[in-house]
Write an enzyme that holds these catalytic residues in place. Structure first.
Site, PDB file in Angstrom:
ATOM      1  N   PRO A 429       0.844  -1.198   0.000  1.00 46.32           N
ATOM      2  CG  PRO A 429      -0.721  -1.559   1.686  1.00 46.32           C
ATOM      3  CD  PRO A 429       0.596  -2.050   1.180  1.00 46.32           C
ATOM      4  CD  GLN A 506      -2.985  -0.066   4.545  1.00 44.29           C
ATOM      5  OE1 GLN A 506      -2.895   1.113   4.218  1.00 44.29           O
ATOM      6  NE2 GLN A 506      -1.932  -0.798   4.899  1.00 44.29           N
ATOM      7  CE1 TYR A 588      -1.506   8.311   8.925  1.00 45.95           C
ATOM      8  CE2 TYR A 588      -0.797   6.086   8.365  1.00 45.95           C
ATOM      9  CZ  TYR A 588      -0.758   7.457   8.140  1.00 45.95           C
ATOM     10  OH  TYR A 588       0.024   7.976   7.138  1.00 45.95           O
ATOM     11  NE  ARG A 636       1.787  -2.053   6.219  1.00 41.17           N
ATOM     12  CZ  ARG A 636       2.581  -1.578   5.249  1.00 41.17           C
ATOM     13  NH1 ARG A 636       2.859  -0.287   5.185  1.00 41.17           N
ATOM     14  NH2 ARG A 636       3.083  -2.385   4.347  1.00 41.17           N
ATOM     15  NE  ARG A 730      10.342   5.171  -0.246  1.00 44.64           N
ATOM     16  CZ  ARG A 730      11.035   5.804   0.678  1.00 44.64           C
ATOM     17  NH1 ARG A 730      12.362   5.797   0.626  1.00 44.64           N
ATOM     18  NH2 ARG A 730      10.439   6.446   1.654  1.00 44.64           N
TER      19      ARG A 730
END
Length: 794
Positions: A429, A506, A588, A636, A730
């Protein structure tokens, strides 16, 4: 120059002879506290590469060492009644006493003054231009000038005893035996025509449980002889540490790091003398990678080279040489110490891997330092690796065709509930900040569609928010309105129609990290206008003095947010997603409950880890109840907050166990981003050890993330049982077809490409094959020579 080496071990002797060889005018003295032929320990190990360095530095001593070496290529691993052997490792053993005698003789030949039976209690007694502090692990010089050197000594967990035996091993041998107290391991290798080193090691808790802390030296040796009798063939074990009594011969390894390596001593006459750390006084590397003596000798080589490169007589020239020495060696040593740390931790936690079958246990051991990789093993012993790949593929339910190559681990399938992934690569993600009012548009269709066609088994959406207030930025996608469902269904349908990849969503909530600008306009910076209120576990400001303040979510808000996750989950089912991931990481909203750094609540959702888990588990259970039973859910987590007082990998194991008990199928193991006070330690595959711990201690499948950038990384991680999937981020941004490209790079041709891309597949494979052939031709080396030059450790 007038040079004094305090300590007559390998570092001091070798530096002395190198300096005298380069300039016979140097006055070099080596001072040793022991008698000429006294030494402790048995044999030491070098790689072929180290021997090459010695040849270049001083051929006569290198040849004498080579003549005394016992060379082997094989590593043999004994585990649960089975033996696994791998070849091509290219190592040599020599008795420590023999090595020192060779260096002593070479010093005398060159005119180095050797002074024995002298304990240096005060370095100021020596008037010299350069003093080398090579006085070993317990360096008195380092301790005297600790304010300059700033040593950091980390005493490791395992106890070990260094013994010898007349049993001659024909390979570097690792033997593992389980007792009622726990696991013991032996490291054994031949170092001369009559003797082998035999090191016995076990964690401190096991050592004490077995009563070895209270045994006499003779009884503890008898214990080891009985435990490892099947490998000794009737031979006894011997100790040469006559000065030690009882349990004192069992020691714990200290990892030594010094911030500075040079102290400048002020003399009475107004001059300054540099005192330079070298060898074990400067650094240590665990014996399980056989690099302590290697590091000492290479210290000596580099310092001699540095002084030769700055040959002037002015003090500034010597200062420049010492600066160069410390800069070069600190980098090399750090690389070795990182590998040694990985190896040390593997042996400290052998029980983490003892549920493995012998084939995978052996592979895990061989690659434990992360310096020997999957392809490095292929160079060393292609036959061994091919057989292991066949075994691993068969366990995954596939077998290679008779006329095909073995299947690399990353291309074995993986089944979770009713979903079978074609390989072990996942598109991680990755926030794209390109949605409009939460709608995933043409950009997302292109972005995810291209990567689904690029060979990965699973493509994941970026964090998709469960409400407008849950967004990180105005550009974040959502799953809370009808137009969101329609947009995502369009993308899911495309992935299913045009590829054989699976697609997952996600779901998350930004919490205190919301209402910020898109990354390229200022990551984590608050919006100039249009901000929305923020809630989190407790009041928080992510960036001090900059971010918006969040407030603690009320119980009513917690119930409402839980239902938002449930609604988003139902919409994800309707959109056709194959996989769901719950985002409980990176600070988060749900992560803010898990970390003690961000959760200061005093109700049932705060305090102990059990309480901090309560709300995230509540949300997970709610979505698991509505998500189809034949489809997986991963979670996660941040396995390490990288801040003192935050969550650690120990906590990550407990968090994973709790989610497993609640019905989670996998843990996506990331770290950090919970606090801006974090101090992460980056490096290649730096987060994989967390996935390893969670997988093999919590007993749940894991996804590894972080600086995984090539097929070799993925193959090593999967094959060693460190994780079950690898999330590539990446590299997938740079190349949507990363998986297909990596398959071609390693010569695996059986992977399927999209039919319209077939011509490109053949062209790429031909080009890469030509490049490989040309590289081999340019090097002018045989496969065996390449293997010998490949850098690695036992």
């Amino acid at each position: 120059m007038r040079i004094v080496c305090i300590g007559g071990g390998p570092a001091g002797l070798y530096f002395g002879l190198l300096m005298k060889k380069r300039n016979p005018g140097h006055e070099v003295t080596v001072i040793e506290r022991n008698r000429p032929y006294d030494t402790f320990g048995w044999g030491v190990v070098f790689s072929d590469q180290t021997l090459g360095n010695l040849r270049a530095a001083d051929a006569p001593s290198a040849e004498a060492i080579l003549d005394a070496f016992n060379h082997w290529d094989d590593i043999e691993i004994h585990f649960r009644g089975r033996s696994v052997r791998s070849s091509g490792h290219g190592f040599c053993g020599i008795g420590r006493k023999r090595l020192l005698n060779i260096l002593q003789a070479r010093c005398e030949e060159l005119g180095v003054k050797l002074v024995f039976e002298t304990q240096v209690v005060d370095d100021s007694a020596y008037d010299a231009d350069l003093i080398i502090a090579s006085d070993g692990l317990n360096s008195a010089v380092r301790q005297k000038y600790a304010h300059t050197y700033q040593p950091d000594i980390d005493v490791r967990d395992c106890r070990f005893v260094w013994l010898g035996t007349k049993k001659l091993f024909d390979a570097f041998t690792f033997a593992f035996e389980e007792t009622e107290f726990g696991w013991f391991q032996a490291h054994a290798y031949r170092f001369d025509d009559q003797t082998s080193t035999f090191i016995v090691e076990t964690p401190e808790r096991v050592w004490r449980a077995a009563g070895l802390d209270e045994m006499s030296k003779e009884d503890s040796i008898a214990f080891c002889e009985k435990l490892f009798a099947k490998y000794l063939d009737g031979h006894s074990l011997m100790s040469n540490a006559a000065h030690l009594r009882g349990s004192s011969q069992w020691v714990r390894f200290p990892r030594v790091v010094n911030k500075e390596w040079v102290h400048w001593r002020s003399n009475a006459n107004g001059t300054r003398t540099p005192i330079v750390l070298m060898g074990d006084a400067a650094h240590t590397a665990h014996f399980s990678i056989g690099s302590g003596t290697k590091l000492a000798l290479e210290d000596a080589i580099e310092l001699a080279n540095s002084i030769s490169a700055h040959p002037g007589s002015h003090p500034d020239d010597l200062a420049a040489a010492l600066k160069h020495y410390t800069e070069v060696r600190s980098i090399d040593v750090l690389r070795i110490q990182n590998a040694a740390r990985n190896s040390t931790e593997w042996f400290e936690h052998v029980d983490r891997y003892t549920s493995f079958e012998p084939e995978q246990f052996a592979y895990s051991l061989l690659t434990r330092s992360q310096r020997i990789s999957h392809e490095n093993l292929r160079e060393r012993d292609a036959r061994y690796l091919s057989g292991f790949e066949d075994w691993l593929a068969k366990r995954a339910g596939v077998e290679r065709a008779a006329d095909k190559h073995s299947i690399p681990p990353m291309f074995t399938p993986f089944k979770v509930r009713g979903v079978t992934l074609k390989n072990r690569v996942m598109v991680s993600p990755m926030a794209q900040y390109s949605a409009v009012d939460g709608v995933a548009g043409d950009y997302h269709l292109m972005h995810l569609g291209a990567r689904a066609m690029g060979g990965a088994a699973l493509v994941m959406t970026e964090m998709t928010c469960v409400s407008p207030e849950a967004r990180i930025t105005p550009g974040c996608p959502g799953m809370y309105a009808p137009e969101h469902l329609a947009a995502w269904k369009r993308i899911v349908d495309l992935v299913h129609l045009q590829s054989d990849a699976k697609i997952g969503i996600q779901l998350g909530h930004s919490g205190a990290k919301g209402s910020t600008r898109v990354a390229w306009e200022g990551i984590d910076q608050p919006l100039d206008d249009g901000n929305w209120p923020l809630v989190s576990a407790s009041p928080q400001q992510y960036l001090r003095g900059i971010s918006q303040h969040s407030r603690a979510a009320t119980h009513d808000e917690l119930r409402a947010i839980e239902q938002q996750f449930v609604k988003a989950t139902r919409m994800s089912i309707e959109a056709g997603f194959d996989w769901l991931e719950l985002h409980c990481a990176h600070g988060y909203f749900l992560s803010s409950f898990l970390s003690p750094l961000t959760n200061h609540r005093t109700d049932e959702y705060g305090g102990s880890l059990e309480n901090r888990l309560r709300y995230p588990l509540q949300v997970f259970s709610a979505i698991r109840a509505v998500w189809p039973q034949d489809k997986p859910i991963s979670v996660r987590i941040s396995a390490h907050d990288w801040v003192e007082g935050g969550n650690t990998p120990d906590d990550a194991v407990k968090i994973a166990q709790a989610f497993k008990a609640a019905g989670a199928d996998m843990i996506d193991v990331s770290s950090g981003q919970v606090s801006k006070e974090e101090k992460p330690v980056f490096g290649r595959m730096f987060q994989t050890p967390f996935a390893d711990r969670v997988r093999n201690e919590a007993g749940i499948a894991t996804i590894a993330v972080g600086a995984i950038s090539e097929a070799d990384h993925v193959n090593s991680i999967i094959a060693a049982g460190r994780a079950d999937l690898c999330a590539i981020a990446r590299p997938h941004l740079a190349n949507p077809s990363w998986t297909l490209n990596e398959a071609a790079k390693i010569g695996y041709l059986e992977i399927a490409w999209p039919k319209p891309y077939t011509a490109a597949k053949m062209q790429l494979e031909r080009n890469l094959e030509r490049e490989r052939a040309q590289a081999i031709a340019n090097a002018g080396l045989t496969a065996q020579q390449r293997a010998q030059r490949a850098e690695g450790t036992v």
